[in-house]
Design a protein around this motif. Structure first.
Motif, PDB file in Angstrom:
ATOM      1  N   ILE A  84      57.807  54.981  29.162  1.00  0.00           N
ATOM      2  CA  ILE A  84      56.808  56.224  29.408  1.00  0.00           C
ATOM      3  C   ILE A  84      57.181  57.267  28.336  1.00  0.00           C
ATOM      4  CG2 ILE A  84      56.181  58.082  30.753  1.00  0.00           C
ATOM      5  CD1 ILE A  84      56.899  56.149  33.118  1.00  0.00           C
ATOM      6  N   ALA A  85      58.597  57.532  27.917  1.00  0.00           N
ATOM      7  CA  ALA A  85      58.849  58.655  26.942  1.00  0.00           C
ATOM      8  C   ALA A  85      58.271  58.207  25.643  1.00  0.00           C
ATOM      9  CB  ALA A  85      60.399  58.855  27.065  1.00  0.00           C
ATOM     10  N   ALA A  86      58.248  57.044  25.169  1.00  0.00           N
ATOM     11  CA  ALA A  86      57.877  56.561  23.973  1.00  0.00           C
ATOM     12  C   ALA A  86      56.636  56.166  23.588  1.00  0.00           C
ATOM     13  CB  ALA A  86      58.659  55.271  23.536  1.00  0.00           C
ATOM     14  N   ALA A  87      55.731  56.261  24.795  1.00  0.00           N
ATOM     15  CA  ALA A  87      54.482  55.809  25.052  1.00  0.00           C
ATOM     16  C   ALA A  87      53.429  56.517  23.921  1.00  0.00           C
ATOM     17  CB  ALA A  87      53.986  55.657  26.361  1.00  0.00           C
ATOM     18  N   ASP A  88      53.722  57.884  23.778  1.00  0.00           N
ATOM     19  CA  ASP A  88      52.625  58.619  23.124  1.00  0.00           C
ATOM     20  C   ASP A  88      52.804  58.116  21.562  1.00  0.00           C
ATOM     21  OD1 ASP A  88      51.564  60.038  25.221  1.00  0.00           O
ATOM     22  OD2 ASP A  88      52.991  61.540  24.787  1.00  0.00           O
ATOM     23  N   GLY A  89      53.889  57.394  20.936  1.00  0.00           N
ATOM     24  CA  GLY A  89      54.123  57.070  19.809  1.00  0.00           C
ATOM     25  C   GLY A  89      53.256  55.512  19.597  1.00  0.00           C
ATOM     26  N   LEU A  90      53.081  55.069  20.652  1.00  0.00           N
ATOM     27  CA  LEU A  90      52.079  53.763  20.403  1.00  0.00           C
ATOM     28  C   LEU A  90      50.595  54.094  20.434  1.00  0.00           C
ATOM     29  CD1 LEU A  90      52.523  50.714  20.591  1.00  0.00           C
ATOM     30  CD2 LEU A  90      52.400  50.811  23.084  1.00  0.00           C
ATOM     31  N   GLN A  91      49.876  53.890  19.277  1.00  0.00           N
ATOM     32  CA  GLN A  91      48.521  53.903  19.278  1.00  0.00           C
ATOM     33  C   GLN A  91      47.828  52.608  19.281  1.00  0.00           C
ATOM     34  OE1 GLN A  91      47.376  57.201  19.280  1.00  0.00           O
ATOM     35  NE2 GLN A  91      49.451  57.873  19.587  1.00  0.00           N
ATOM     36  N   VAL A  92      47.587  52.263  20.382  1.00  0.00           N
ATOM     37  CA  VAL A  92      46.658  51.111  20.594  1.00  0.00           C
ATOM     38  C   VAL A  92      45.677  50.919  21.762  1.00  0.00           C
ATOM     39  CG1 VAL A  92      48.504  49.378  20.066  1.00  0.00           C
ATOM     40  CG2 VAL A  92      48.278  49.945  22.262  1.00  0.00           C
ATOM     41  N   GLY A  93      44.621  50.417  21.336  1.00  0.00           N
ATOM     42  CA  GLY A  93      43.385  50.636  22.460  1.00  0.00           C
ATOM     43  C   GLY A  93      42.830  51.895  22.455  1.00  0.00           C
ATOM     44  N   SER A  94      42.258  52.158  23.615  1.00  0.00           N
ATOM     45  CA  SER A  94      41.364  53.419  23.840  1.00  0.00           C
ATOM     46  C   SER A  94      41.369  53.783  25.335  1.00  0.00           C
ATOM     47  CB  SER A  94      40.023  53.437  23.471  1.00  0.00           C
ATOM     48  OG  SER A  94      39.302  52.477  24.001  1.00  0.00           O
ATOM     49  N   GLY A  95      41.402  54.937  25.758  1.00  0.00           N
ATOM     50  CA  GLY A  95      41.292  55.164  27.110  1.00  0.00           C
ATOM     51  C   GLY A  95      42.945  55.628  27.558  1.00  0.00           C
ATOM     52  N   THR A 120      61.213  52.566  48.044  1.00  0.00           N
ATOM     53  CA  THR A 120      60.234  53.600  48.682  1.00  0.00           C
ATOM     54  C   THR A 120      60.339  54.913  47.663  1.00  0.00           C
ATOM     55  OG1 THR A 120      61.919  54.439  49.950  1.00  0.00           O
ATOM     56  CG2 THR A 120      60.471  53.169  50.925  1.00  0.00           C
ATOM     57  N   THR A 121      61.287  55.609  47.147  1.00  0.00           N
ATOM     58  CA  THR A 121      61.110  56.631  46.171  1.00  0.00           C
ATOM     59  C   THR A 121      62.280  56.497  45.260  1.00  0.00           C
ATOM     60  OG1 THR A 121      62.600  57.962  47.643  1.00  0.00           O
ATOM     61  CG2 THR A 121      60.298  58.146  48.044  1.00  0.00           C
ATOM     62  N   PHE A 122      61.845  56.852  44.001  1.00  0.00           N
ATOM     63  CA  PHE A 122      62.699  56.821  42.953  1.00  0.00           C
ATOM     64  C   PHE A 122      62.501  57.983  42.187  1.00  0.00           C
ATOM     65  CE2 PHE A 122      65.844  53.471  42.075  1.00  0.00           C
ATOM     66  CZ  PHE A 122      66.500  53.951  41.178  1.00  0.00           C
ATOM     67  N   THR A 123      63.350  59.079  41.566  1.00  0.00           N
ATOM     68  CA  THR A 123      62.683  60.259  41.087  1.00  0.00           C
ATOM     69  C   THR A 123      63.202  60.159  39.616  1.00  0.00           C
ATOM     70  OG1 THR A 123      64.652  61.538  41.892  1.00  0.00           O
ATOM     71  CG2 THR A 123      62.903  61.699  43.186  1.00  0.00           C
ATOM     72  N   ALA A 124      62.641  61.005  38.942  1.00  0.00           N
ATOM     73  CA  ALA A 124      62.984  61.088  37.257  1.00  0.00           C
ATOM     74  C   ALA A 124      62.405  62.308  36.763  1.00  0.00           C
ATOM     75  CB  ALA A 124      62.525  59.761  36.660  1.00  0.00           C
ATOM     76  N   PRO A 125      62.643  62.992  35.761  1.00  0.00           N
ATOM     77  CA  PRO A 125      61.730  63.883  35.133  1.00  0.00           C
ATOM     78  C   PRO A 125      60.427  63.594  34.726  1.00  0.00           C
ATOM     79  CG  PRO A 125      63.827  63.817  34.167  1.00  0.00           C
ATOM     80  CD  PRO A 125      63.810  62.537  35.114  1.00  0.00           C
ATOM     81  N   ARG A 126      59.647  64.213  34.872  1.00  0.00           N
ATOM     82  CA  ARG A 126      58.106  63.761  34.603  1.00  0.00           C
ATOM     83  C   ARG A 126      57.915  64.174  33.013  1.00  0.00           C
ATOM     84  NH1 ARG A 126      53.491  62.884  37.527  1.00  0.00           N
ATOM     85  NH2 ARG A 126      54.754  63.338  39.416  1.00  0.00           N
ATOM     86  N   HIS A 127      57.344  63.089  32.338  1.00  0.00           N
ATOM     87  CA  HIS A 127      56.871  62.997  31.124  1.00  0.00           C
ATOM     88  C   HIS A 127      55.293  63.457  30.977  1.00  0.00           C
ATOM     89  CE1 HIS A 127      60.551  61.094  29.661  1.00  0.00           C
ATOM     90  NE2 HIS A 127      60.629  60.353  30.669  1.00  0.00           N
ATOM     91  N   ARG A 128      55.021  64.302  30.148  1.00  0.00           N
ATOM     92  CA  ARG A 128      53.641  64.806  29.965  1.00  0.00           C
ATOM     93  C   ARG A 128      52.910  63.661  28.995  1.00  0.00           C
ATOM     94  NH1 ARG A 128      52.171  69.455  31.876  1.00  0.00           N
ATOM     95  NH2 ARG A 128      53.852  70.954  32.682  1.00  0.00           N
ATOM     96  N   THR A 129      52.342  62.924  29.637  1.00  0.00           N
ATOM     97  CA  THR A 129      51.633  61.781  28.769  1.00  0.00           C
ATOM     98  C   THR A 129      50.566  61.074  29.735  1.00  0.00           C
ATOM     99  OG1 THR A 129      51.924  59.697  27.592  1.00  0.00           O
ATOM    100  CG2 THR A 129      53.199  59.908  29.517  1.00  0.00           C
ATOM    101  N   CYS A 130      49.618  60.695  29.077  1.00  0.00           N
ATOM    102  CA  CYS A 130      48.496  59.800  29.759  1.00  0.00           C
ATOM    103  C   CYS A 130      48.869  58.495  29.810  1.00  0.00           C
ATOM    104  CB  CYS A 130      47.052  60.297  29.121  1.00  0.00           C
ATOM    105  SG  CYS A 130      46.579  61.906  29.419  1.00  0.00           S
ATOM    106  N   ASN A 131      49.646  58.199  29.037  1.00  0.00           N
ATOM    107  CA  ASN A 131      50.130  56.736  28.682  1.00  0.00           C
ATOM    108  C   ASN A 131      51.003  56.024  29.651  1.00  0.00           C
ATOM    109  OD1 ASN A 131      48.454  56.980  26.192  1.00  0.00           O
ATOM    110  ND2 ASN A 131      50.016  57.549  25.449  1.00  0.00           N
TER     111      ASN A 131
END
Length: 117
Positions: A94-105, A46-57
């Motif tokens: 999620i933390a590493a997602a900004d380093g991945l540059q694939v696709g668009s949107g 139901t719930t699982f908490t973690a620090p929020r990462h500032r990313t759209c990915n």
């Protein structure tokens, strides 16, 4: 649902399964989780908490979480540890997602963060 070891629905999915409204509070989430367990599943995330990462990915977080839990269970890992390990993996992806540059949107998680920069 009696055949499911665990359910990991997002808020809209839980509401749809229960023909209800989307949960707005932790108490609403807990109540919906209990109602879904009452339908026969053995466990409910139901719930699982973690620090929020500032990313759209973040595309694919729910699918990745449930797949990682299932992979742990297939390896014989107890449910609680499989869930904790899966959650950690998703947070790292999620933390590493900004380093991945694939696709668009709206980008996806970096599933291969541990082996591919």
């Amino acid at each position: 649902m009696p055949h499911a070891t665990a359910l990991t629905p997002g808020l809209p999915e839980a509401a749809a399964l229960l023909d209800g409204t989307v949960a707005r509070t932790r108490e609403d989430m807990r109540e919906q989780g209990m109602a879904l367990c009452g339908m026969g599943t053995r466990a409910m995330l139901t719930t699982f908490t973690a620090p929020r990462h500032r990313t759209c990915n973040t595309y694919g977080t729910g699918c990745t979480l449930s797949s990682a839990i299932a992979a742990g269970l297939a390896l014989g890992v107890p449910l609680e540890l499989a869930t904790e390990t899966a959650h950690s993996f998703v947070q790292q992806a999620i933390a590493a997602a900004d380093g991945l540059q694939v696709g668009s949107g709206h980008g996806s998680l970096h599933h291969f963060h541990a082996v591919w920069e």
